[in-house]
Design a protein around this motif. Structure first.
Motif, PDB file in Angstrom:
ATOM      1  N   VAL B 208      10.188  51.546  50.015  1.00 59.84           N
ATOM      2  CA  VAL B 208      10.052  52.751  50.834  1.00 59.84           C
ATOM      3  C   VAL B 208      10.092  53.958  49.904  1.00 59.84           C
ATOM      4  CG1 VAL B 208      11.093  51.796  52.933  1.00 59.84           C
ATOM      5  CG2 VAL B 208      12.548  52.909  51.242  1.00 59.84           C
ATOM      6  N   VAL B 209       9.401  55.009  50.300  1.00 57.18           N
ATOM      7  CA  VAL B 209       9.423  56.262  49.538  1.00 57.18           C
ATOM      8  C   VAL B 209      10.300  57.251  50.285  1.00 57.18           C
ATOM      9  CG1 VAL B 209       8.068  58.233  48.743  1.00 57.18           C
ATOM     10  CG2 VAL B 209       7.203  55.895  48.430  1.00 57.18           C
ATOM     11  N   ASP B 210      11.429  57.607  49.665  1.00 56.61           N
ATOM     12  CA  ASP B 210      12.335  58.626  50.184  1.00 56.61           C
ATOM     13  C   ASP B 210      11.766  59.967  49.728  1.00 56.61           C
ATOM     14  OD1 ASP B 210      14.332  60.548  50.328  1.00 56.61           O
ATOM     15  OD2 ASP B 210      15.935  59.197  49.717  1.00 56.61           O
ATOM     16  N   THR B 211      11.220  60.750  50.655  1.00 58.50           N
ATOM     17  CA  THR B 211      10.553  61.985  50.229  1.00 58.50           C
ATOM     18  C   THR B 211      11.549  63.056  49.776  1.00 58.50           C
ATOM     19  OG1 THR B 211      10.319  62.638  52.569  1.00 58.50           O
ATOM     20  CG2 THR B 211       8.400  61.638  51.493  1.00 58.50           C
ATOM     21  N   VAL B 212      12.825  62.925  50.152  1.00 58.35           N
ATOM     22  CA  VAL B 212      13.839  63.856  49.625  1.00 58.35           C
ATOM     23  C   VAL B 212      14.035  63.584  48.133  1.00 58.35           C
ATOM     24  CG1 VAL B 212      16.225  64.644  49.796  1.00 58.35           C
ATOM     25  CG2 VAL B 212      15.000  63.960  51.867  1.00 58.35           C
ATOM     26  N   ALA B 213      14.249  62.308  47.790  1.00 54.95           N
ATOM     27  CA  ALA B 213      14.449  61.937  46.384  1.00 54.95           C
ATOM     28  C   ALA B 213      13.183  62.200  45.569  1.00 54.95           C
ATOM     29  CB  ALA B 213      14.847  60.461  46.289  1.00 54.95           C
ATOM     30  N   ALA B 214      12.018  61.914  46.155  1.00 53.36           N
ATOM     31  CA  ALA B 214      10.757  62.120  45.438  1.00 53.36           C
ATOM     32  C   ALA B 214      10.579  63.594  45.085  1.00 53.36           C
ATOM     33  CB  ALA B 214       9.586  61.630  46.291  1.00 53.36           C
ATOM     34  N   LEU B 215      10.895  64.478  46.042  1.00 52.64           N
ATOM     35  CA  LEU B 215      10.759  65.916  45.786  1.00 52.64           C
ATOM     36  C   LEU B 215      11.795  66.368  44.757  1.00 52.64           C
ATOM     37  CD1 LEU B 215       9.200  68.497  46.630  1.00 52.64           C
ATOM     38  CD2 LEU B 215      11.000  68.882  48.336  1.00 52.64           C
ATOM     39  N   ALA B 216      12.992  65.798  44.806  1.00 49.78           N
ATOM     40  CA  ALA B 216      14.023  66.140  43.815  1.00 49.78           C
ATOM     41  C   ALA B 216      13.563  65.747  42.418  1.00 49.78           C
ATOM     42  CB  ALA B 216      15.343  65.452  44.163  1.00 49.78           C
ATOM     43  N   ARG B 217      13.000  64.545  42.273  1.00 48.41           N
ATOM     44  CA  ARG B 217      12.485  64.120  40.961  1.00 48.41           C
ATOM     45  C   ARG B 217      11.388  65.057  40.472  1.00 48.41           C
ATOM     46  NH1 ARG B 217      14.042  59.177  39.025  1.00 48.41           N
ATOM     47  NH2 ARG B 217      14.886  57.759  40.578  1.00 48.41           N
ATOM     48  N   ALA B 218      10.480  65.428  41.376  1.00 48.27           N
ATOM     49  CA  ALA B 218       9.386  66.328  40.992  1.00 48.27           C
ATOM     50  C   ALA B 218       9.949  67.683  40.554  1.00 48.27           C
ATOM     51  CB  ALA B 218       8.410  66.493  42.160  1.00 48.27           C
ATOM     52  N   ALA B 219      10.988  68.155  41.247  1.00 51.32           N
ATOM     53  CA  ALA B 219      11.570  69.458  40.926  1.00 51.32           C
ATOM     54  C   ALA B 219      12.282  69.430  39.575  1.00 51.32           C
ATOM     55  CB  ALA B 219      12.538  69.880  42.032  1.00 51.32           C
ATOM     56  N   ILE B 220      13.018  68.351  39.318  1.00 51.80           N
ATOM     57  CA  ILE B 220      13.731  68.215  38.037  1.00 51.80           C
ATOM     58  C   ILE B 220      12.720  68.273  36.892  1.00 51.80           C
ATOM     59  CG2 ILE B 220      15.074  66.619  36.597  1.00 51.80           C
ATOM     60  CD1 ILE B 220      16.324  65.607  39.339  1.00 51.80           C
ATOM     61  N   ARG B 221      11.624  67.516  37.054  1.00 49.02           N
ATOM     62  CA  ARG B 221      10.563  67.522  36.037  1.00 49.02           C
ATOM     63  C   ARG B 221       9.969  68.913  35.893  1.00 49.02           C
ATOM     64  NH1 ARG B 221       8.694  62.802  38.083  1.00 49.02           N
ATOM     65  NH2 ARG B 221       7.253  63.916  39.434  1.00 49.02           N
ATOM     66  N   HIS B 222       9.694  69.556  37.032  1.00 47.75           N
ATOM     67  CA  HIS B 222       9.019  70.853  36.997  1.00 47.75           C
ATOM     68  C   HIS B 222       9.830  71.903  36.246  1.00 47.75           C
ATOM     69  CE1 HIS B 222       6.139  73.881  38.424  1.00 47.75           C
ATOM     70  NE2 HIS B 222       7.193  74.672  38.464  1.00 47.75           N
ATOM     71  N   VAL B 223      11.152  71.881  36.424  1.00 49.08           N
ATOM     72  CA  VAL B 223      11.965  72.905  35.753  1.00 49.08           C
ATOM     73  C   VAL B 223      12.377  72.473  34.346  1.00 49.08           C
ATOM     74  CG1 VAL B 223      12.780  73.979  37.881  1.00 49.08           C
ATOM     75  CG2 VAL B 223      14.111  72.111  36.891  1.00 49.08           C
ATOM     76  N   GLY B 224      11.853  71.330  33.879  1.00 53.47           N
ATOM     77  CA  GLY B 224      12.040  70.956  32.477  1.00 53.47           C
ATOM     78  C   GLY B 224      13.320  70.210  32.159  1.00 53.47           C
ATOM     79  N   TYR B 225      13.938  69.606  33.172  1.00 54.62           N
ATOM     80  CA  TYR B 225      15.131  68.783  32.935  1.00 54.62           C
ATOM     81  C   TYR B 225      14.712  67.319  32.896  1.00 54.62           C
ATOM     82  CZ  TYR B 225      18.330  72.728  33.608  1.00 54.62           C
ATOM     83  OH  TYR B 225      19.020  73.897  33.464  1.00 54.62           O
ATOM     84  N   ALA B 226      15.604  66.464  32.406  1.00 56.20           N
ATOM     85  CA  ALA B 226      15.316  65.027  32.340  1.00 56.20           C
ATOM     86  C   ALA B 226      15.917  64.342  33.547  1.00 56.20           C
ATOM     87  CB  ALA B 226      15.899  64.437  31.058  1.00 56.20           C
ATOM     88  N   SER B 227      15.124  63.467  34.190  1.00 56.97           N
ATOM     89  CA  SER B 227      15.681  62.767  35.342  1.00 56.97           C
ATOM     90  C   SER B 227      16.306  61.448  34.892  1.00 56.97           C
ATOM     91  CB  SER B 227      14.638  62.571  36.437  1.00 56.97           C
ATOM     92  OG  SER B 227      13.592  61.778  35.963  1.00 56.97           O
ATOM     93  N   ALA B 228      17.325  61.052  35.628  1.00 62.27           N
ATOM     94  CA  ALA B 228      18.086  59.844  35.269  1.00 62.27           C
ATOM     95  C   ALA B 228      17.338  58.615  35.743  1.00 62.27           C
ATOM     96  CB  ALA B 228      19.462  59.914  35.897  1.00 62.27           C
TER      97      ALA B 228
END
Lengths: 228, 228
Positions: B208-228
């Protein structure tokens, strides 16, 4: 709108927003409390600052409060106990009322009908050293000894801040049980990371005050909503 | 700072902040993403507006975006799928880049290595009616029939918004299983309340795709942080 000065740590801020939502009596989105969360985790470490090992967090705290003022907030809640060491300075510099987390904890002890007698108090080394609770909470506070702080409480807090929430349970729960064993009627989780760690395992067998939830309840009341 | 236009619903916003924190590689507070969450649950219901039964939410959405601009945010994430029906109007009215939640969901399908074939799509009646995913996600979308929407999906979403998260699990999980049974390779939880309900019970036995988590991952990447 409620202003939330957060990011200290960010997981505690997120949990504050969750509790603010779950503790509000609501049937639909529009029944919930409007809020702005200023989550800037770059605020210098409050405990390190209190111990003279980091720069003064006050300028960054005030930057957040100015942001919340500009956003049109009418009151401020700060889901970080140690930051309340700068409460008087913050309150003197803004006309917005700031809720005090120790007052929220005291109200929670009443709500839980914790009988007379000492309470256990867990918190950061900064919170304990500055005596944030002692006096204001109106009860004798049993605090962890220095060795227990290092080996259990400070460790557990650091694990939550590093996203290792499950590993934080064992040291934090054990510290709470030791305070209980010393005669605490209830244990106040006086650092907003601690309830997150404690929630990651089996519930404790005695009353605890979650200061994140306590502050959320106080905020819901303050802005005129009904708590669930 | 990341701007988060939230409150739609408020529990999903809190969960977005939690996932933003937990999915960032961090050892201490100061490693986490600075963010401002504008959580105004008074935004008119997006699905009702799309169906002509509520006022236009755009003015309230823009009020939040102006607040995030003033706070100094550099990008905006909106943890509400249905609000993306107003994406073009919002993006045209601000110079801040707005992340698109459907693009985040598409990236999550890739990250999960979901093979070719149709996907299941759950969402509000508004999201499905406006075809938010169909086309942009680049896959055939199997959607619940009208009766299943009424009896399961819309019900589950409403339960989460009313803080009845555990009760939301059964209808939401059953709807996801029905889409799986129709041949979906994975099911996109395309309303930010749905993953909250699904998380309240046993994990589903397919991707399943959790769109809350998916958007959080995209945001972390966008602002230049590393996702776990």
């Amino acid at each position: 709108m409620l202003g939330v000065l957060g990011g200290m740590g960010p997981l505690a801020s997120a949990d504050f927003m969750r509790q603010l939502t779950l503790l509000t009596r609501a049937e639909r989105d529009q029944d919930h409390v409007p809020a702005v969360l200023w989550s800037d985790p770059r605020v210098p470490d409050r405990t390190a600052a209190r111990l003279g090992q980091a720069e003064d967090p006050l300028p960054m705290l005030m930057r957040g409060i100015r942001g919340l003022e500009q956003a049109g907030c009418r009151a401020v809640a700060i889901p970080c106990n140690t930051a309340h060491g700068w409460f008087d300075a913050m309150q003197a510099a803004t006309t917005l009322p700031i809720l005090h987390i120790v007052d929220a904890a005291r109200e929670e002890l009443e709500r839980l009908e914790v009988g007379e007698g000492p309470i256990g108090l867990m918190g950061t080394a900064g919170t304990l050293a500055m005596g944030l609770y002692q006096g204001r909470i109106g009860r004798e506070c049993l605090v962890p000894e220095a060795a227990l702080m290092d080996s259990h409480v400070s460790l557990g807090i650091a694990l939550v801040k590093a996203n290792r929430v499950r590993e934080a349970y064992a040291p934090l729960a054990e510290a709470a049980r030791i305070l209980r064993g010393r005669g605490a009627r209830a244990v106040v989780l006086g650092c907003t990371e601690i309830p997150l760690g404690i929630a990651a395992g089996e519930a404790l067998e005695f009353p605890v005050v979650d200061t994140v939830a306590a502050l959320a309840r106080a905020a819901i009341r303050h802005v005129g909503y009904a708590s669930a």
